[in-house]
Design an enzyme around this catalytic site. Structure first.
Site, PDB file in Angstrom:
ATOM      1  CD  GLU A 278      -2.518   1.476   2.321  1.00  0.00           C
ATOM      2  OE1 GLU A 278      -2.855   0.797   3.281  1.00  0.00           O
ATOM      3  OE2 GLU A 278      -2.458   2.713   2.331  1.00  0.00           O
ATOM      4  CB  CYS A 315      -2.526   5.965   3.149  1.00  0.00           C
ATOM      5  SG  CYS A 315      -3.594   5.050   4.245  1.00  0.00           S
TER       6      CYS A 315
HETATM    7  P1  NAP Z   1       9.232   4.580   3.524  1.00  0.00           P
HETATM    8  O1  NAP Z   1      10.598   5.124   3.570  1.00  0.00           O
HETATM    9  O2  NAP Z   1       8.796   3.887   2.314  1.00  0.00           O
HETATM   10  O3  NAP Z   1       9.093   3.645   4.804  1.00  0.00           O
HETATM   11  C1  NAP Z   1       7.989   2.811   5.005  1.00  0.00           C
HETATM   12  C2  NAP Z   1       8.420   1.631   5.851  1.00  0.00           C
HETATM   13  O4  NAP Z   1       9.399   0.876   5.141  1.00  0.00           O
HETATM   14  C3  NAP Z   1       9.109   2.037   7.139  1.00  0.00           C
HETATM   15  O5  NAP Z   1       8.803   1.096   8.138  1.00  0.00           O
HETATM   16  C4  NAP Z   1      10.566   1.955   6.782  1.00  0.00           C
HETATM   17  O6  NAP Z   1      11.386   1.784   7.896  1.00  0.00           O
HETATM   18  C5  NAP Z   1      10.553   0.721   5.921  1.00  0.00           C
HETATM   19  N1  NAP Z   1      11.706   0.599   5.060  1.00  0.00           N
HETATM   20  C6  NAP Z   1      12.365   1.559   4.381  1.00  0.00           C
HETATM   21  N2  NAP Z   1      13.356   1.005   3.668  1.00  0.00           N
HETATM   22  C7  NAP Z   1      13.336  -0.324   3.902  1.00  0.00           C
HETATM   23  C8  NAP Z   1      14.122  -1.424   3.480  1.00  0.00           C
HETATM   24  N3  NAP Z   1      15.121  -1.268   2.638  1.00  0.00           N
HETATM   25  N4  NAP Z   1      13.823  -2.642   3.946  1.00  0.00           N
HETATM   26  C9  NAP Z   1      12.798  -2.842   4.805  1.00  0.00           C
HETATM   27  N5  NAP Z   1      12.024  -1.830   5.249  1.00  0.00           N
HETATM   28  C10 NAP Z   1      12.283  -0.590   4.801  1.00  0.00           C
HETATM   29  O7  NAP Z   1       8.192   5.678   3.775  1.00  0.00           O
HETATM   30  P2  NAP Z   1       8.176   6.798   4.888  1.00  0.00           P
HETATM   31  O8  NAP Z   1       9.472   7.473   5.042  1.00  0.00           O
HETATM   32  O9  NAP Z   1       7.569   6.194   6.101  1.00  0.00           O
HETATM   33  O10 NAP Z   1       7.185   7.779   4.197  1.00  0.00           O
HETATM   34  C11 NAP Z   1       7.609   8.405   3.019  1.00  0.00           C
HETATM   35  C12 NAP Z   1       6.421   8.681   2.121  1.00  0.00           C
HETATM   36  O11 NAP Z   1       5.632   7.510   1.914  1.00  0.00           O
HETATM   37  C13 NAP Z   1       5.431   9.662   2.683  1.00  0.00           C
HETATM   38  O12 NAP Z   1       5.863  10.963   2.586  1.00  0.00           O
HETATM   39  C14 NAP Z   1       4.233   9.343   1.843  1.00  0.00           C
HETATM   40  O13 NAP Z   1       4.310   9.960   0.606  1.00  0.00           O
HETATM   41  C15 NAP Z   1       4.303   7.858   1.671  1.00  0.00           C
HETATM   42  N6  NAP Z   1       3.441   7.156   2.623  1.00  0.00           N
HETATM   43  C16 NAP Z   1       2.356   6.534   2.142  1.00  0.00           C
HETATM   44  C17 NAP Z   1       1.515   5.863   2.998  1.00  0.00           C
HETATM   45  C18 NAP Z   1       0.331   5.122   2.499  1.00  0.00           C
HETATM   46  O14 NAP Z   1      -0.300   4.429   3.270  1.00  0.00           O
HETATM   47  N7  NAP Z   1      -0.050   5.210   1.261  1.00  0.00           N
HETATM   48  C19 NAP Z   1       1.742   5.859   4.368  1.00  0.00           C
HETATM   49  C20 NAP Z   1       2.855   6.511   4.830  1.00  0.00           C
HETATM   50  C21 NAP Z   1       3.709   7.128   3.956  1.00  0.00           C
HETATM   51  P3  NAP Z   1      12.189   3.003   8.538  1.00  0.00           P
HETATM   52  O15 NAP Z   1      11.213   4.007   8.958  1.00  0.00           O
HETATM   53  O16 NAP Z   1      12.897   2.365   9.665  1.00  0.00           O
HETATM   54  O17 NAP Z   1      13.097   3.488   7.454  1.00  0.00           O
END
Ligand code: NAP
Length: 703
Positions: A278, A315
């Protein structure tokens, strides 16, 4: 203008910090029955309002292979529990969490949200556990496996057929969550997983991990779930994926970039490990062409709520608002007028109505995304580039506030970013449309979203619009003055409804009632004879062995009854007097029963007995009238009238014990009992089936 970065804050928020924050607590991971505290490669999390470092997160050194093994050895006990045992454990865990909710509210303050925002995460999350628990207790049998079909006959003589059976996957589900809902995001995923009988490994986002940690710790303390069925990795997953196999599942919520990178993991590909995602979703709200004053207000209210709740970090939040060209100015003016009343600041202050983003990192991310959007649209309110909004904060640089921001794009057909970039904050772009075809085209440019709202006048038919946009959405929320007061709103995913969307939204389906439970189970078409099907599905299958006894089945307790126990009743010939009497008693004088001439011209060619008379007469044939262990008849399922019963026909009933489900005794006063489902077949003198159905009775137990 908001200060987004200075050298101090940049240094403060440098991602990895092992030295400067040495005095901070480090969140433990709750793995293989231990509290594992990492010593290296820690990331620091900062308070969203004060900007102070508050804790560190890291998982370096965890034996991820051992985590998976522990889940599969210890946690897999949950697969041996029945659906109702799992559901009861979840309900008890939910009660335990609810009693401690204030601890979670206290921690939530560090994420910048107001109490109202935190409610969605905390009580919305716990509510999801309750909802799933009751759904499963209500809808599913108290079994380990889930039998989807009654019987699919595959042969002429009826000795070969099939049923689809769902069994818990012999694996583990790895849930990777986003920062915006540290509690709900986890609970909405573990509820269907645990109910399916599959253990979970949860990896929260680093920001907000403290809340997930507190909840998992409390669930462990509660002791209601089997050890190992819920583990928590606070930090990175490192080589966790390499230890998964084809029975495992990975789910992900977060950015599309990370999701796509993880989905392409070679090990997941090589072993066909399901990956449900998602991600960014550029959700829409649509004001219909004939909108009146009241509708415009509803539309504006919905956009306003989506921008300011959780500071737009949902989201499902509305990112694109489509408005008939002639109404765009009006919508813009009303929205800005409402936003001007928003008090942005520290949620501790009474007058504050909108809090901060989760972190300075997010503030920078939103600002960068707004700049991208501004390549297509004009910023008409808020943002880090204007001074429309006063923020009540002591230190603007260190805190994560971002003002409500409205953009306007007059030529959305020529724009790209507004349809593809998700600014994950209080940001919306208003844009005009001129006709339905153009609107449908614009909505589709989002390439798949979680949800769209259509706001309409009561007398408008929106079927054409709905048909065009549904292929692009997991959920469509239709709002008008009739539903407005009770609507759960554009942005609220509900346990019973699909939460997920195609394309850009990731293609996953996290929620959706019992559908979500099935994601963690393997569906197998099992073929065989009626007897073997009865044995494996714990439900009598037509054609399987029956047991007849001189003792009436209604005289037997729940425990004495055997599946397949059969009563063949006496016969009864249906007379004209039966039909007339039943017609008078019930008041049902339908021509097919009472009017000889019309009935002769009907499908049946003559008068026939009321179907409900056949059901009543059948009860008269199979019921044992004396007081006994049968407490009550509480329902009937799957009723079909197969052949008409005419005057002079003779009926006979086969009553067969089909399924038995013991019930939990809710209080000591209640008699122990269970539900017995009886298969009923009513046949005529030619042995033709005239009616078939199941009846459900409550039967006393001997305990
Ligand atoms: P993200 O960097 O994609 O992180 C999401 C999850 O993935 C976090 O738990 C993160 O852990 C983990 N993660 C990152 N890199 C990983 C890897 N290589 N292996 C395993 N897990 C990994 O997203 P974010 O920083 O939380 O948010 C960035 C953007 O995502 C937001 O600004 C928004 O645009 C979007 N977002 C969308 C939704 C949705 O439901 N559609 C929800 C939230 C955010 P860490 O935090 O420990 O890095």
């Amino acid at each position: 203008m908001l200060e987004l970065e200075n050298s101090d804050s940049a240094a403060q928020h440098a991602a990895d910090s092992t030295t400067s924050a040495a005095a901070l607590k480090t969140l433990s991971s709750l793995v293989y029955g231990e509290h594992f505290v990492a010593q290296q490669h820690l990331r620091t999390v900062y308070h969203a309002i004060s900007g102070d470092a508050i804790y560190q997160v890291g998982s370096y050194g965890i034996d991820t292979q051992a985590v998976v093994k522990y889940a599969k050895q210890k946690g897999a006990l949950i697969a041996a529990w029945t659906f109702h045992q799992r559901a009861n454990a979840l309900k008890q865990a939910a009660q335990y969490l609810m009693a401690r909710k204030e601890e979670f509210y206290a921690l939530a303050q560090a994420t910048g949200c107001t109490r109202k925002d935190a409610w969605i995460d905390i009580e919305g999350g716990i509510g999801t556990l309750y909802a799933y628990s009751s759904l499963v207790r209500r809808e599913l049998c108290d079994e380990i496996a889930w039998v989807e079909d009654t019987w699919i006959p595959l042969s002429k003589q009826g000795n070969f057929g099939a049923k689809h059976i769902l069994t818990p996957k012999a694996g583990v589900a790895v849930h990777i969550n986003a920062f915006n809902f540290p509690i709900w995001g986890m609970l909405e995923k573990i509820a269907p997983t645990l109910l399916a009988g599959v253990p979970c490994i949860v990896k929260p986002a680093t920001e907000g991990a403290e809340l997930t940690h507190a909840v998992v710790k409390a669930i462990h303390e509660s002791g209601f779930l089997p050890e190992g069925s819920l583990q928590l990795i606070c930090g990175q997953t490192y080589d966790l994926f390499d230890h998964l196999n084809a029975q495992d599942t990975v789910t992900f919520t977060g950015s599309a970039a990370t999701g796509q990178q993880l989905r392409a993991h070679p090990h997941l590909n090589a072993h066909s490990i399901p990956f449900s995602m998602e991600a960014d979703s550029v959700n829409s709200a649509i004001l219909t062409e004939q909108a009146n004053d009241e509708t415009i207000d509803l539309f504006v209210r919905e956009i306003f709520r989506e921008m300011t709740t959780k500071a737009g970090q949902k989201c499902t939040a509305i990112r694109r608002a489509f408005v008939p060209s002639a109404l765009l100015d009006s919508v813009q003016d009303r929205l800005i007028a409402k936003l001007q009343k928003v008090a942005v600041g520290s949620p501790e202050q009474d007058n504050v109505t909108m809090g901060a983003l989760a972190s300075v990192k997010q503030k920078r991310d939103v600002a960068a995304k707004v700049e991208l959007l501004s390549q297509d649209a004009e910023i008409i309110y808020g943002s880090h580039l204007r001074k429309d909004v006063e923020i009540q904060a002591l230190n603007l640089e260190k805190s994560a506030f971002y003002p409500p921001t409205v953009l306007r794009c007059n030529t959305p057909l020529n724009a790209a970013n507004i349809h593809s970039v998700e600014a994950f904050g209080p940001v919306v772009t208003l844009m005009p449309y001129t006709n339905l075809a153009e609107l449908a085209d614009l909505v589709a440019r989002g390439e798949g979203s979680l949800v769209a709202s259509i706001v309409r006048n009561l007398d408008e038919n929106i079927e054409g619009l709905l048909t065009k946009i549904t292929p692009w959405h997991g959920r469509v929320h239709i709002l008008d003055s009739e539903s407005a007061k009770e609507s759960t709103g554009h942005g609220s995913p509900l346990p019973y409804l699909v939460h997920g969307g195609p394309g850009r939204a990731g293609g996953g389906e996290e929620l959706g009632g019992l559908r979500a439970v099935k994601h963690y189970m393997q569906r197998t078409a099992v073929q065989g004879s009626p007897n073997v099907m009865t044995q494996v599905s714990h439900s009598w299958t037509a054609g399987a062995q029956v047991y007849e006894d001189r003792v009436h089945p209604f005289k037997k307790s729940f425990d004495e009854l055997r599946i397949g126990e059969r009563l063949l009743t006496a016969r009864r010939t249906v007379t004209e007097a039966d039909i007339v009497n039943f017609g008078c008693l019930s008041g049902d004088h339908f021509y097919a029963h009472m009017d000889k001439i019309s009935a002769a011209e009907s499908l049946f060619g003559e008068r026939v007995a009321h179907g409900y008379f056949i059901v009543s007469a059948a009860a008269g044939l199979f019921v044992d009238a004396a007081a006994g262990p049968v407490i009550a008849n509480y329902g009937m399922d799957n009723l079909r009238f197969v052949e008409p019963v005419k005057i002079g026909d003779t009926i006979q009933v086969e009553l067969t014990c089909k399924q038995k489900t013991p019930k939990l005794q809710r209080d000591p006063e209640q008699k122990p009992h269970g539900v017995v489902v009886w298969d009923i077949k009513v046949k005529n003198q030619r042995n033709e089936l005239v009616a078939t159905y199941d009846i459900l009775t409550l039967v006393e137990r001997e305990l």
